[in-house]
Motif scaffolding. Structure first.
Motif, short mmCIF file in Angstrom:
data_model
loop_
_atom_site.label_atom_id
_atom_site.label_comp_id
_atom_site.label_asym_id
_atom_site.label_seq_id
_atom_site.Cartn_x
_atom_site.Cartn_y
_atom_site.Cartn_z
N THR A 38 39.62 52.56 36.56
CA THR A 38 39.89 50.92 36.24
C THR A 38 39.04 50.56 35.07
OG1 THR A 38 39.91 50.41 38.47
CG2 THR A 38 39.42 48.68 36.99
N ILE A 39 39.85 50.14 33.97
CA ILE A 39 39.11 49.76 32.62
C ILE A 39 39.12 48.37 32.63
CG2 ILE A 39 39.42 49.87 30.24
CD1 ILE A 39 41.07 52.47 30.57
N ALA A 40 37.85 47.80 32.36
CA ALA A 40 37.78 46.16 31.98
C ALA A 40 38.35 45.61 30.73
CB ALA A 40 36.37 45.96 32.21
N ALA A 41 39.71 45.61 30.74
CA ALA A 41 40.53 45.17 29.78
C ALA A 41 41.93 45.12 30.07
CB ALA A 41 40.38 46.37 28.49
N ALA A 42 42.75 44.04 29.45
CA ALA A 42 44.08 44.22 29.69
C ALA A 42 44.92 45.28 29.23
CB ALA A 42 44.48 42.69 28.94
N ALA A 76 42.14 42.69 39.74
CA ALA A 76 40.56 41.64 39.41
C ALA A 76 39.68 42.36 38.48
CB ALA A 76 40.07 41.34 40.70
N ALA A 77 39.69 43.43 38.12
CA ALA A 77 38.34 43.96 37.59
C ALA A 77 38.87 44.50 36.10
CB ALA A 77 37.86 45.51 38.04
N GLY A 78 40.24 44.44 35.83
CA GLY A 78 40.81 44.70 34.47
C GLY A 78 42.25 45.32 34.57
N THR A 79 42.20 46.52 34.50
CA THR A 79 43.51 47.41 34.55
C THR A 79 43.38 48.82 35.27
OG1 THR A 79 44.24 46.41 32.56
CG2 THR A 79 45.55 48.33 33.38
N GLU A 80 43.99 49.19 36.35
CA GLU A 80 43.97 50.26 36.91
C GLU A 80 44.88 51.27 36.14
OE1 GLU A 80 44.49 52.99 40.89
OE2 GLU A 80 45.76 51.20 40.63
N VAL A 81 44.35 52.23 35.43
CA VAL A 81 45.01 53.32 34.72
C VAL A 81 45.27 54.31 35.51
CG1 VAL A 81 45.15 54.61 32.73
CG2 VAL A 81 44.26 52.47 32.65
#
Length: 154
Positions: free
Chosen positions: A12-16, A105-110
């Motif tokens: 998960t990355i804290a970004a859109a 909720a935390a950003g984007t799951e990659v």
């Protein structure tokens, strides 16, 4: 029907997704985070096609560790990227690579997925090397680097 070997890793990355997507679709930017950077300081790279567009290609030719091959952007959507990956050295292989980007909720799951056809050669190689462990650790390393780069730029 072709049988595939699938390796999948996620973070998960804290970004859109819009902050992550250009780092996946512009092959010039892979040097910022790719787990295979540094395998050959004298690596030869070439790029063809329009950056960030379907049909863009990245080719490399390096030492024994880096090998040689190409990546071709096959599909780009707001939530996913599909890439055709072909190795010509140290052995010939063709794989499908997919990145899925899901807002959370935390950003984007990659999610990084690599699918390779099970061939006689890959089955024999699999007896010698644990591909899940070898490639899986590379994908984990790449996702961790991508996370650092994207979150550092935010």
């Amino acid at each position: 029907m072709t049988e595939y070997s699938t390796i999948q890793k996620s973070t998960t990355i804290a970004a859109a997704p819009t902050a992550i997507l250009p780092r996946l679709t512009d092959f010039h930017r892979w040097v910022e985070w790719s787990p295979w950077e540094g395998l050959d300081p004298a690596l030869e790279r070439s790029y063809t096609g329009a950056d960030n567009a379907v049909g863009a290609e990245y080719a490399w030719n390096g030492n024994r560790k880096a090998g040689a091959g190409t990546m071709r952007l096959e599909e780009v959507r707001d939530d996913s990227v599909n890439i055709a990956l072909t190795f010509t050295r140290p052995f010939s292989s063709a794989s499908r690579v997919r990145f899925n980007l899901t807002p959370s909720a935390a950003g984007t799951e990659v999610v990084w997925t690599m699918e390779s056809p099970k061939t006689i050669g890959s089955r024999i190689f699999g007896l010698i090397m644990n591909m899940e462990k070898m490639i899986g650790s590379d994908l984990d390393k790449g996702l961790a680097s991508l996370k650092r780069v994207v979150e550092g730029a935010a």
